[in-house]
Design a protein around this motif. Structure first.
Motif, PDB file in Angstrom:
ATOM      1  N   GLY A 155       0.910  -1.049  -0.010  1.00 27.41           N
ATOM      2  CA  GLY A 155       0.118   0.003  -0.177  1.00 27.41           C
ATOM      3  C   GLY A 155       0.788   1.322  -0.010  1.00 27.41           C
ATOM      4  N   VAL A 156       1.867   1.397   1.099  1.00 25.73           N
ATOM      5  CA  VAL A 156       2.514   2.504   1.019  1.00 25.73           C
ATOM      6  C   VAL A 156       3.852   2.530   0.339  1.00 25.73           C
ATOM      7  N   GLY A 157       4.463   1.162   0.300  1.00 24.40           N
ATOM      8  CA  GLY A 157       5.799   0.919  -0.408  1.00 24.40           C
ATOM      9  C   GLY A 157       5.565   1.175  -1.749  1.00 24.40           C
ATOM     10  N   ASN A 158       4.868   0.180  -2.473  1.00 25.62           N
ATOM     11  CA  ASN A 158       4.800   0.033  -3.946  1.00 25.62           C
ATOM     12  C   ASN A 158       3.767   1.182  -4.264  1.00 25.62           C
ATOM     13  N   GLY A 159       2.608   1.484  -3.721  1.00 28.14           N
ATOM     14  CA  GLY A 159       1.861   2.471  -3.851  1.00 28.14           C
ATOM     15  C   GLY A 159       2.427   3.724  -4.069  1.00 28.14           C
ATOM     16  N   GLY A 160       3.282   4.180  -3.242  1.00 23.90           N
ATOM     17  CA  GLY A 160       3.944   5.246  -3.220  1.00 23.90           C
ATOM     18  C   GLY A 160       5.033   5.499  -4.614  1.00 23.90           C
TER      19      GLY A 160
ATOM     20  N   LEU B  51       8.562   9.256  -2.414  1.00 27.41           N
ATOM     21  CA  LEU B  51       9.674   8.179  -2.121  1.00 27.41           C
ATOM     22  C   LEU B  51      10.762   8.332  -1.185  1.00 27.41           C
ATOM     23  N   VAL B  52      10.530   9.191  -0.172  1.00 23.20           N
ATOM     24  CA  VAL B  52      10.974   9.122   1.142  1.00 23.20           C
ATOM     25  C   VAL B  52      10.372   8.107   2.030  1.00 23.20           C
TER      26      VAL B  52
END
Length: 302
Positions: A93-98, A167-168
């Protein structure tokens, strides 16, 4: 009638040992995931970012979950589903979605640098659980990060501030989720991968709907082909390989893909996108391979 002999069974068992599967899994996260940067960029021409990620993971996770149940695997318990939801939200959710969101405006090389920092964050978070990298692993991590910097010295940040922030946050969430999951009650590796993809697609779909994403046109054949590649190779094979590594190797080795993905992404860009390769790209690639070699040697010695 079963015609398999004891020798056949023994040979099959030897092929399914960590000695064989770990190198195969490393190849999957090194090479396959490196190529998904280009695949993601192509898929984004026909899909909104969060909808792209949600569709990708619900399809891949659903297919794998159904196949595992059909083969007799045990479904996750309620507690395991919750843990998979937490991990899936952090990683996917956060990792790939970001990353999907950022690659709308940020160059893929910059995205690769950001994702590479996940290896360092994983080392820090693993230390919180008493598993600090040993000296050789620290050397490998530092060498790899230097290689990432060299590889991207000539790059320009062409993204928006929002993309840069994404990306951070993305590698931090990915790193923490990866380490946290190793200390929780999770299903066996393949079922864990399937459950995390299914659970992770939920927050992605919610964000997609809440942000008002919509398709401006019907995705063309090229973006659909890229989506299919991301589902089969990036998710079914690549993510499953990563989950296997998390269960069977030290965090430093499992995260070493972050140093190989950028040069692979550069190579794919050259072959498929006609991008030029500079001298710094070659130097950075050599340094990155040296860092991965140091991490691998540390794993072998341990």
């Amino acid at each position: 009638m079963n015609d398999a002999t004891p020798a056949d069974s023994a040979a099959s068992s030897q092929l399914l040992t960590p000695r064989v599967l770990i190198p195969l899994a490393l190849f999957g996260v090194y090479v396959i995931w490196g190529s998904t940067y280009y695949g993601l960029r192509v898929a984004l021409t026909g899909f909104p970012p969060f909808a792209l990620a949600a569709i990708r993971f619900v399809v891949a996770g659903g297919l794998m979950f159904a196949l595992l149940l059909w083969r007799g695997s045990k479904a996750p318990t309620r507690r395991q589903w919750f843990n998979c939801l937490v991990t899936g939200t952090l990683l996917l959710g956060v990792g790939n979605g970001g990353v999907c969101y950022a690659e709308q405006t940020v160059a893929s090389g910059i995205a690769a640098v950001a994702v590479a920092s996940a290896a360092l964050f994983m080392a820090i978070f693993a230390g919180l659980y008493g598993q600090w990298p040993n000296r050789m692993e620290w050397i490998g991590l530092v060498i790899g990060f230097v290689g990432i910097v060299v590889l991207n010295l000539g790059g320009e940040l062409r993204g928006s501030p929002a993309g840069a922030i994404a990306l951070v946050i993305s590698p931090i969430a990915w790193a923490f989720g990866s380490v946290w999951s190793k200390h929780q009650d999770m299903p066996e590796p393949m079922m864990s991968a399937a459950a995390q993809m299914l659970a992770g697609s939920v927050p992605l779909a919610i964000v997609s709907l809440a942000s008002g994403e919509h398709f401006s046109a019907v995705p063309d054949a090229t973006s659909l082909a890229a989506m299919a590649y991301l589902i089969v190779f990036g998710s079914l094979l690549g993510f499953s390989a990563y989950i296997y590594l998390l269960h069977h190797t030290r965090p430093a080795l499992a995260s070493s893909y972050a140093y190989v993905n950028p040069p692979v992404a550069v190579l794919v860009g050259v072959l498929l996108g006609g991008e030029a390769v500079s001298r710094l790209d070659i130097i950075g690639t050599v340094i990155i391979v040296a860092g991965v070699a140091a991490i691998t040697l540390a794993k072998a010695k341990k």
